[in-house]
Design a protein around this motif. Structure first.
Motif, PDB file in Angstrom:
ATOM      1  N   ILE A   1       0.819  -1.219   0.000  1.00 10.51           N
ATOM      2  CA  ILE A   1       0.000   0.000   0.000  1.00 10.51           C
ATOM      3  C   ILE A   1       0.847   1.262   0.000  1.00 10.51           C
ATOM      4  CG2 ILE A   1      -0.280   0.018   2.530  1.00 10.51           C
ATOM      5  CD1 ILE A   1      -3.267   0.938   1.844  1.00 10.51           C
ATOM      6  N   ARG A   2       1.923   1.262   0.796  1.00  9.70           N
ATOM      7  CA  ARG A   2       2.732   2.490   0.846  1.00  9.70           C
ATOM      8  C   ARG A   2       3.531   2.688  -0.440  1.00  9.70           C
ATOM      9  NH1 ARG A   2       3.423   5.491   5.563  1.00  9.70           N
ATOM     10  NH2 ARG A   2       2.357   4.648   7.384  1.00  9.70           N
TER      11      ARG A   2
ATOM     12  N   HIS B   1       1.322   4.420  -2.849  1.00  4.75           N
ATOM     13  CA  HIS B   1       1.095   5.830  -2.522  1.00  4.75           C
ATOM     14  C   HIS B   1       2.402   6.591  -2.315  1.00  4.75           C
ATOM     15  CE1 HIS B   1      -3.112   5.095  -2.392  1.00  4.75           C
ATOM     16  NE2 HIS B   1      -3.010   4.209  -1.427  1.00  4.75           N
ATOM     17  N   VAL B   2       3.539   5.932  -2.607  1.00  7.39           N
ATOM     18  CA  VAL B   2       4.820   6.619  -2.434  1.00  7.39           C
ATOM     19  C   VAL B   2       4.927   7.723  -3.488  1.00  7.39           C
ATOM     20  CG1 VAL B   2       6.176   5.134  -3.945  1.00  7.39           C
ATOM     21  CG2 VAL B   2       7.280   6.336  -2.072  1.00  7.39           C
ATOM     22  N   HIS B   3       5.373   8.902  -3.065  1.00  7.56           N
ATOM     23  CA  HIS B   3       5.556  10.001  -4.005  1.00  7.56           C
ATOM     24  C   HIS B   3       7.026  10.108  -4.371  1.00  7.56           C
ATOM     25  CE1 HIS B   3       6.130  14.009  -5.583  1.00  7.56           C
ATOM     26  NE2 HIS B   3       4.828  14.141  -5.737  1.00  7.56           N
ATOM     27  N   GLY B   4       7.348   9.894  -5.661  1.00  8.04           N
ATOM     28  CA  GLY B   4       8.735   9.940  -6.096  1.00  8.04           C
ATOM     29  C   GLY B   4       8.841  10.379  -7.541  1.00  8.04           C
TER      30      GLY B   4
ATOM     31  N   ASN C   1      13.615  -0.964   0.994  1.00  5.65           N
ATOM     32  CA  ASN C   1      13.758   0.354   1.638  1.00  5.65           C
ATOM     33  C   ASN C   1      13.615   0.266   3.148  1.00  5.65           C
ATOM     34  OD1 ASN C   1      13.537   0.988  -1.126  1.00  5.65           O
ATOM     35  ND2 ASN C   1      12.905   3.070  -0.587  1.00  5.65           N
ATOM     36  N   GLY C   2      12.681  -0.574   3.608  1.00  9.10           N
ATOM     37  CA  GLY C   2      12.499  -0.743   5.042  1.00  9.10           C
ATOM     38  C   GLY C   2      13.769  -1.310   5.656  1.00  9.10           C
TER      39      GLY C   2
ATOM     40  N   GLY D   1      16.505   1.315   5.632  1.00  6.19           N
ATOM     41  CA  GLY D   1      16.180   2.320   6.646  1.00  6.19           C
ATOM     42  C   GLY D   1      16.682   1.869   8.010  1.00  6.19           C
TER      43      GLY D   1
ATOM     44  N   GLN E   1      20.452   1.778   8.212  1.00  3.57           N
ATOM     45  CA  GLN E   1      20.984   3.135   8.398  1.00  3.57           C
ATOM     46  C   GLN E   1      20.993   3.469   9.887  1.00  3.57           C
ATOM     47  OE1 GLN E   1      18.212   5.290   6.000  1.00  3.57           O
ATOM     48  NE2 GLN E   1      19.456   5.184   4.130  1.00  3.57           N
TER      49      GLN E   1
ATOM     50  N   VAL F   1      13.266  13.869  -2.279  1.00  7.55           N
ATOM     51  CA  VAL F   1      12.208  13.745  -1.269  1.00  7.55           C
ATOM     52  C   VAL F   1      11.289  12.585  -1.596  1.00  7.55           C
ATOM     53  CG1 VAL F   1      10.781  15.396  -2.518  1.00  7.55           C
ATOM     54  CG2 VAL F   1      10.307  14.958  -0.106  1.00  7.55           C
ATOM     55  N   GLN F   2      10.726  11.994  -0.548  1.00  8.47           N
ATOM     56  CA  GLN F   2       9.758  10.907  -0.714  1.00  8.47           C
ATOM     57  C   GLN F   2       8.687  11.031   0.355  1.00  8.47           C
ATOM     58  OE1 GLN F   2      10.971   6.538  -1.074  1.00  8.47           O
ATOM     59  NE2 GLN F   2      10.139   6.611   1.008  1.00  8.47           N
ATOM     60  N   SER F   3       7.424  10.816  -0.033  1.00 12.22           N
ATOM     61  CA  SER F   3       6.362  10.810   0.974  1.00 12.22           C
ATOM     62  C   SER F   3       5.491   9.583   0.768  1.00 12.22           C
ATOM     63  CB  SER F   3       5.496  12.070   0.832  1.00 12.22           C
ATOM     64  OG  SER F   3       4.676  11.949  -0.307  1.00 12.22           O
ATOM     65  N   THR F   4       4.983   9.046   1.865  1.00 12.82           N
ATOM     66  CA  THR F   4       4.047   7.926   1.753  1.00 12.82           C
ATOM     67  C   THR F   4       2.886   8.167   2.696  1.00 12.82           C
ATOM     68  OG1 THR F   4       4.993   6.643   3.559  1.00 12.82           O
ATOM     69  CG2 THR F   4       5.937   6.303   1.373  1.00 12.82           C
ATOM     70  N   SER F   5       1.808   7.409   2.450  1.00 12.86           N
ATOM     71  CA  SER F   5       0.636   7.541   3.319  1.00 12.86           C
ATOM     72  C   SER F   5      -0.175   6.269   3.224  1.00 12.86           C
ATOM     73  CB  SER F   5      -0.210   8.719   2.863  1.00 12.86           C
ATOM     74  OG  SER F   5      -0.656   8.481   1.545  1.00 12.86           O
ATOM     75  N   VAL F   6      -1.153   6.151   4.114  1.00 11.01           N
ATOM     76  CA  VAL F   6      -2.112   5.054   4.057  1.00 11.01           C
ATOM     77  C   VAL F   6      -3.495   5.682   3.953  1.00 11.01           C
ATOM     78  CG1 VAL F   6      -2.830   2.890   5.100  1.00 11.01           C
ATOM     79  CG2 VAL F   6      -0.583   3.822   5.610  1.00 11.01           C
ATOM     80  N   PRO F   7      -3.849   6.217   2.753  1.00  8.80           N
ATOM     81  CA  PRO F   7      -5.150   6.870   2.639  1.00  8.80           C
ATOM     82  C   PRO F   7      -6.268   5.845   2.705  1.00  8.80           C
ATOM     83  CG  PRO F   7      -3.773   7.278   0.707  1.00  8.80           C
ATOM     84  CD  PRO F   7      -3.182   6.139   1.463  1.00  8.80           C
TER      85      PRO F   7
ATOM     86  N   ASN G   1      -1.736   8.659   9.215  1.00  5.45           N
ATOM     87  CA  ASN G   1      -0.501   9.436   9.230  1.00  5.45           C
ATOM     88  C   ASN G   1       0.143   9.496   7.856  1.00  5.45           C
ATOM     89  OD1 ASN G   1       1.513   7.247   8.879  1.00  5.45           O
ATOM     90  ND2 ASN G   1       0.639   6.549  10.829  1.00  5.45           N
TER      91      ASN G   1
ATOM     92  N   PHE H   1      15.144   6.033   0.882  1.00  6.50           N
ATOM     93  CA  PHE H   1      14.293   6.494   1.983  1.00  6.50           C
ATOM     94  C   PHE H   1      13.416   5.357   2.495  1.00  6.50           C
ATOM     95  CE2 PHE H   1      14.638  10.566  -0.545  1.00  6.50           C
ATOM     96  CZ  PHE H   1      15.483  11.192   0.356  1.00  6.50           C
ATOM     97  N   ALA H   2      13.116   5.400   3.797  1.00  4.09           N
ATOM     98  CA  ALA H   2      12.208   4.417   4.385  1.00  4.09           C
ATOM     99  C   ALA H   2      10.765   4.799   4.063  1.00  4.09           C
ATOM    100  CB  ALA H   2      12.411   4.355   5.886  1.00  4.09           C
ATOM    101  N   LEU H   3       9.885   3.779   4.026  1.00  3.65           N
ATOM    102  CA  LEU H   3       8.473   4.039   3.724  1.00  3.65           C
ATOM    103  C   LEU H   3       7.616   4.147   4.972  1.00  3.65           C
ATOM    104  CD1 LEU H   3       9.583   2.602   1.037  1.00  3.65           C
ATOM    105  CD2 LEU H   3       7.170   2.375   0.488  1.00  3.65           C
ATOM    106  N   THR H   4       8.127   3.642   6.096  1.00  2.00           N
ATOM    107  CA  THR H   4       7.349   3.739   7.330  1.00  2.00           C
ATOM    108  C   THR H   4       8.190   4.423   8.407  1.00  2.00           C
ATOM    109  OG1 THR H   4       8.175   1.592   8.047  1.00  2.00           O
ATOM    110  CG2 THR H   4       6.063   1.618   6.882  1.00  2.00           C
ATOM    111  N   PRO H   5       7.544   5.161   9.302  1.00  2.00           N
ATOM    112  CA  PRO H   5       8.288   5.730  10.419  1.00  2.00           C
ATOM    113  C   PRO H   5       8.839   4.609  11.288  1.00  2.00           C
ATOM    114  CG  PRO H   5       5.930   5.927  10.795  1.00  2.00           C
ATOM    115  CD  PRO H   5       6.105   5.423   9.390  1.00  2.00           C
TER     116      PRO H   5
END
Lengths: 712, 515
Positions: A185-186, A189-192, A271-272, A275, A278, B38-44, B54, B74-78
């Motif tokens: 899902i992420r 919806h990832v913006h890149g 990526n996870g 992350g 890192q 930059v990268q952004s993700t969400s769970v809409p 979030n 970049f990571a996809l989850t906090p």
């Protein structure tokens, strides 16, 4: 669908060398156009709805390229579309939410993968696993294994995803096998960004049609063809796929200085993993890792020699594979055994057997692996300590907080037309005592949550009524089933209604007619009120019900709680045998607001007369008993500190979010609530008559009201 | 390659429909404008439907041109200890982030609004189910490096904008966000929707965090109730009581004068006296008992009947309050509809005892059918005069059936409080608190009376059982009564039986039908 996707459509037209900015799923859509697909279909569902939304708005673009796009009636229909690639060298793609959609599509998929394809066939699967998922937690991987369809799981960055789509088609054609690509899902919806290519007009299309039909008895699932297909699958297609994956380096190998250990990771989790590495000082911001990593962008089929080569000379490897059963880990074990390698495999054990691999989980898994494998060039102790400090943050927080913060699950929107129906259902339960309610998939599943708690079982999309057939005859009072209009057209009509009519079930069905598949992002369905220009509305639920022989049908406006309560009571008590259907008729408020908000804004701008409605509560009349909230749960019906000097409990209050749907008033009467509620209709840009009436009334009323008096 | 460069990570916690998505888009646009990867993700999906959701953004504060072609991962989850900046649109959502362990005392800055959007779980409780927001505020300061908390909803309303722009400004105001102000404001401009208001929101949010000036306090702290004025004529009596009781007594007197008249307020003080003068056993907090008795006595004596409701709804300040609440300008005409459903009880409540008793005995069994829903247009002269008419019945109230009923129950309760004062420990206090279970209208009120009778019966067992046991029983019963929603009373509310007709099997198997 009232939203416009013009902006997104523009991005789909980008040409060679231009930089694409946007969501992952939109990148996939662009990649499809770059791969020269002839047809695209699918059924909406998070997280891939966007693909369908955007293509739905891209008429011109699709016409230019001659691509046929269809908003399929169900995933089964979408999968069956791929049959076009069986006989002809044409590329096609379909999409849906997995695993639920894949379940529905399985029949067609089994046949498809047995027959095999000539043109590339690609299935884009949106995975909704873990955090906030609304579906059962299963793996698509198992489907790939049972049908020998190939499964791509690319690294979650747009460049890799787009490349996977294009390579996927080549793989499909090289091995005559349909290919699935799963996106979490992420990742959808990832913006890149990625560098675009020109869109490719398909070889055969609506502009350049196929000259003649082809017949090949061996492509039919009948003996002897069936067995021949099975043999071909194993002897030809599988090896072909393995070779293609190896020769085109679809899986990636990254070096690291700790060569005595390694990590094998599914592309989607890369990526996870990085992350977390890192955070533990095992990788830098750019993914340069100290431990060698093998990234499986193709998780099925596996390439045995690729894996054995990676593992040879390593004391231990970590298998990062989300979900269960752990198919890849088990395959890896047997590959190593066959290759007579003694490399220890850490997988489940270091990681939990089930559940999402969040940052925290991966931190723990890595630390457990490092602790057990103790790589030569690494200060294992320091890494483990660091991981412990990070991962213990949660327990520390929970401890400090004491009591957990209140949960906040998704619920009905402000003014949702389904809320009043559940209010009526709750009152029906109060009247007749506990009633078995077979719930269904859709926004209305939220009815099972507080404050309604209506819904005993959920068995699948459109299966509410069907699932009541077992229990219906064993209950002392009638059972109620719920079905959305989306579920109705998706299959509920046949599996539920037709079945109930044929078998003469004596039960009650409530159909939520809100006009869209709202839970997936309000896509159009055959009975939507606002159809795209291309289609006219031809299908009507009530007519359809009559057509299949339902005698007892009542259509009630959703917001009329009193009427709904009576209709349900009739349905529960009438002596008419057979299926009783109550259609709750009320348009999805999200869509309604999207349509009327701008309209009202324009009217106000043009200084035209507009009446806006809002509800309110007299806080000095409210006694803070909150029974109104227990039959509503509307986000805009909330509580606030009690203004009274004597009372201590908070009073109910309506906030600015109120869209004036009218439920509060209906409930006040239907459930005989307190008299605190009032409805206020404000007349903006009043006519001279309005103003005159207003002046006269307020003068007299002001006089009758007298001087302000203090209220304790 | 610059190995020490770390991505900057932002976790936006919001509720569906609060513009969290727009906010993360602004950040992405701003970072992109500065050529930062930059990268952004969400769970809409969930976000659409008012649930907690979030948005997660990571960017590398280094220009692409300086990265010689390599792209960051970049990571996809906090992840715990990875988040630099937490931005929450509501207090409990900040609490949720803390609870997930994403904040780290050495790294994380928290920016959050202190206002509350109450969760259903908090709202459905009949009494007070609110989570104590102060806890979150305290914990935040323990588990984060820097904390900026203030009521952003208030500011958003002042600026006529949405909370996300205020939050964006506040995030920038903390000084930890490695983006330029131009980039942030341009991002807002590019989004093209209500730009002006959003920019004002941004500025206001920025000022709140950047300037050292005190920030609006936590919205969760309940404002102290306005002390109500009682006429000076009562001062001598009230001042005769210990100081801690003055406020509540004044409020009570004011409430009852407003409800009936000065004489009725005298009766009230008289009743309080009968409790206060009773000598208490040791270990009994006399002040507390009197205080709670005085509180609930005043509320009970001003029980809500048709007359009271009409009175409250027909006051000058009420007309104004409605306008303020729904945001109607004085010049704008407004229709106001009241939802009244008078039933047997409501009618009886304004009838003399004899008549009401007769009606009750005759129609009680089908009371549920007798109530009629009325939409009363109180903005019309006719509708409003209806309210005035009912309001004018006030002098007759003491002669009504309901009045007698309530006074009787009240004296039973007071008697029980007095008796309990002789019992060492908490019993008297508990019985006093039990006065709270009688409230509301119609069915709710009846239920309250039933519950109180049960409680008084329990308290009466003091002879047989020991004090502690009785006290805990009384307490338990009160809490049960207050947490009890509508108890479904199946079918009794409907006259008709639940008739399930015979269902025929298909013809061929008709012989084997089951029911």
């Amino acid at each position: 669908m009232e939203r416009s996707f013009a902006q997104e459509v523009e991005k789909l037209s980008l040409g060679e060398g231009e930089l694409f900015h946007g969501e992952g799923i939109l990148g996939v859509t662009k990649a499809l156009l770059q791969s020269g697909v002839s047809y695209v279909g699918g059924y909406q569902g998070a997280p891939i709805s966007h693909l369908i939304d955007v293509l739905g708005d891209a008429h011109e673009l699709l016409e230019d390229l001659g691509i046929y796009f269809e908003n399929s009636a169900s995933e089964a229909g979408a999968a069956a579309m791929l049959g076009a690639s069986i006989n002809y060298p044409i590329r096609g793609a379909v999409t849906w939410k997995s695993t639920v959609g894949t379940n529905v599509a399985s029949d067609a998929l089994s046949n498809l993968s047995s027959t095999g394809v000539v043109g590339g066939a690609m299935i884009i699967l949106g995975e909704d696993y873990g955090e906030g998922s609304s579906i059962i937690q299963e793996r698509t991987h198992s489907f790939a294994m049972k049908s020998q369809m190939w499964l791509l799981d690319p690294r979650p960055n747009l460049a890799s995803i787009a490349a996977a789509v294009e390579k996927g088609f080549e793989l499909s054609e090289a091995s005559n096998t349909p290919v699935m690509m799963q996106l979490r899902i992420r990742a959808c919806h990832v913006h890149g960004t990625f560098v675009a290519k020109d869109n490719k007009a398909p070889l055969y299309s609506m502009r350049n049609r196929l000259p003649k039909a082809r017949f090949d008895p061996m492509s039919i699932n009948l003996p002897p063809a069936t067995y021949a297909q099975e043999k071909h699958k194993i002897d030809q297609r599988w090896p072909a796929a393995v070779n293609f994956v190896r020769d085109n380096h679809l899986n990636e190998h990254f070096d690291g200085d700790c060569e005595d250990v390694g990590i094998v990771v599914c592309g989607g989790l890369y990526n996870g993993l990085i992350g977390s590495m890192q955070q533990l000082g095992l990788a830098d911001a750019f993914g340069k890792s100290r431990i060698p990593i093998l990234v499986l962008n193709v998780v099925y089929p596996l390439v045995p020699d690729e894996l054995s080569n990676f593992c040879s000379g390593k004391r231990a490897v970590l298998m990062v594979e989300e979900g269960q059963p752990n198919h890849i880990e088990e395959a890896l074990e047997s590959i190593l055994r066959r290759a007579d390698l003694q490399t220890a495999v850490h997988g489940k054990g270091a990681f939990p057997i089930a559940g999402e691999y969040t940052g925290e989980v991966i931190l723990k898994g890595l630390s457990a692996f490092i602790d057990a494998a103790t790589p030569r060039n690494l200060q294992s102790g320091a890494v483990v300590e660091r991981a412990l400090d990070l991962t213990s943050a949660k327990s520390r927080a929970v401890e400090t907080l004491g009591s957990p913060v209140p949960v906040r699950p998704p619920g009905f929107c402000v003014g949702c037309p389904e809320r009043p129906v559940f209010a009526a259902l709750k009152m029906t339960q109060r009247r007749f005592g506990p009633i078995h309610v077979s719930a269904d998939i859709g926004c209305h599943t939220f009815g099972a949550l507080a404050p309604f708690q209506v819904g005993s079982t959920v068995l699948g999309y459109g299966l509410g009524l069907a699932s009541s057939s077992g229990i219906g005859h064993l209950m002392d009072r009638r059972v109620i089933s719920i079905m959305g209009d989306g579920g109705f057209w998706h299959g509920g009509l046949t599996s539920g209604v037709v079945n109930a009519v044929y078998n003469q079930h004596d039960s009650v069905l409530v159909i939520m007619k809100n006009g869209y598949t709202s839970a997936t992002g309000t896509q159009i369905i055959p009975s939507s009120p606002s159809q795209p220009a291309s289609k006219e509305q031809v299908l009507d639920i009530e007519t359809t019900l009559k057509g299949v022989g339902v005698k007892w049908v009542k259509t009630v406006p959703s917001y009329k709680v009193g009427k709904m309560l009576e209709a349900l009571s009739d349905a529960m008590t009438t002596s008419t045998p057979g299926l009783k259907v109550v259609i709750a008729d009320g348009e999805c408020q999200l869509e309604r607001q999207r349509r009327i908000r701008p309209m009202i804004a324009q009217m106000l701008a043009r200084k035209e007369r507009v009446v806006t409605t809002r509800f309110g509560i007299d806080s000095d009349v409210c006694t803070g008993d909150h029974s109104c909230i227990r039959i509503s749960g509307c986000p805009s019906l909330t509580i606030k500190p009690n203004p009274s000097a004597l009372r201590t409990d908070p009073v109910a209050s309506v906030n600015n979010g109120c869209v004036g749907c009218g439920l509060c008033g209906e409930n006040a009467h239907a459930a005989t609530l307190c008299p605190s509620f009032y409805k206020a209709e404000i007349i903006r840009n009043p006519s001279w008559l309005d103003r005159l009436k207003h002046r006269v009334r307020s003068t007299i009323i002001g006089w009758m009201a007298g001087a302000p008096r203090a209220v304790a | 390659m610059t190995t020490q460069t770390k991505p900057f990570s932002i976790l936006v916690a919001a509720l569906g429909g609060e513009g969290g998505g727009v906010l993360s888009d602004w950040i992405v646009t701003a970072a992109t404008a500065m050529e930062f990867p930059v990268q952004s993700t969400s769970v809409p999906g969930v976000a659409q439907r008012t649930g907690a959701t979030n948005y997660y953004v990571e960017f590398l504060p280094v220009r692409r041109s300086e990265l010689d072609g390599v792209a960051p991962v970049f990571a996809l989850t906090p992840s715990p200890g990875r988040v630099d900046l937490v931005a929450a649109t509501e207090l409990m959502e900040a609490g949720r982030v803390l609870q997930s362990g994403f904040t780290h005392p050495e790294r994380t800055t928290i920016v959050a609004s202190t206002h509350r959007e109450y969760a259903v779980a908090e709202k459905v409780v009949p009494g007070d189910g609110r989570y104590n927001g102060q806890t979150v505020i305290d914990v935040a300061s323990k588990l984060a490096k820097k904390v900026h908390l203030f009521d952003m909803r208030q500011i958003a309303q002042q600026q006529g904008t949405v909370i996300n722009s205020v939050l964006f400004g506040a995030m920038f105001g903390t000084g930890v966000l490695p983006l330029s102000r131009e980039a942030c404001e341009d991002a807002i401009r590019q989004s093209g929707k209500s730009v002006k208001a959003s920019l004002n929101g941004f500025q206001a949010g920025f000022e709140a965090t950047s300037s050292g000036k005190p920030q609006p306090a936590a919205a969760t702290s309940v404002p102290a109730p306005a002390s109500s004025r009682a006429p000076a004529s009562f001062d001598t009596i009230i001042d005769g009581y210990p100081e801690p009781l003055h406020a509540i007594l004044r409020a009570g007197v004011a409430q009852l004068i407003d409800y009936q008249n000065a004489a009725y307020a005298q009766t009230y003080l008289e009743r309080v006296r009968t409790v206060h003068e009773v000598p208490a056993a040791e270990g009994v907090d006399k002040i507390a008992v009197t205080k709670e008795t005085a509180r609930y006595l005043a509320l009970w004596m001003s029980y809500e009947d048709v007359i009271r409701v009409a009175d409250l709804k027909s006051r000058a300040q009420r007309l104004q309050r409605v306008r303020d609440e729904v945001g109607a300008a004085p010049s704008e005409p407004m229709r106001v509809t009241e939802f009244l459903k008078p039933g047997l009880d409501e009618v009886c409540s304004i009838l003399p005892r004899s008549l009401a008793g007769m009606l009750q005995s005759r129609y009680k069994h089908r009371a549920h059918q007798l109530s009629v829903g009325i939409h009363l247009r109180s903005d019309t002269v006719l509708g409003f005069s209806m309210l005035c008419l009912l309001r004018s019945l006030r002098p007759l109230r003491p002669r009504t059936w309901r009045f007698a009923l309530e006074q009787e129950a009240i004296s039973d309760w007071l008697a029980c409080v007095r008796r309990s004062l002789a019992v060492p420990g908490q019993l008297a206090y508990e019985v006093a608190l039990a006065g709270n279970v009688v409230k509301g209208y119609g069915e709710t009120s009846e239920r309250g009376h039933r519950n109180l009778r049960t409680i008084l019966a329990l308290a009466a067992e003091i002879g047989q059982k020991d004090a502690a046991q009785v006290t805990s029983q009384v307490r338990a019963e009160r809490l049960r009564a207050l947490s009890e929603g509508e108890t479904p009373s199946p079918t009794v509310t409907t006259g008709e039986p639940v008739f399930k007709p015979i269902s025929f099997m298909p013809r061929n198997s008709a012989s084997t039908r089951s029911d």
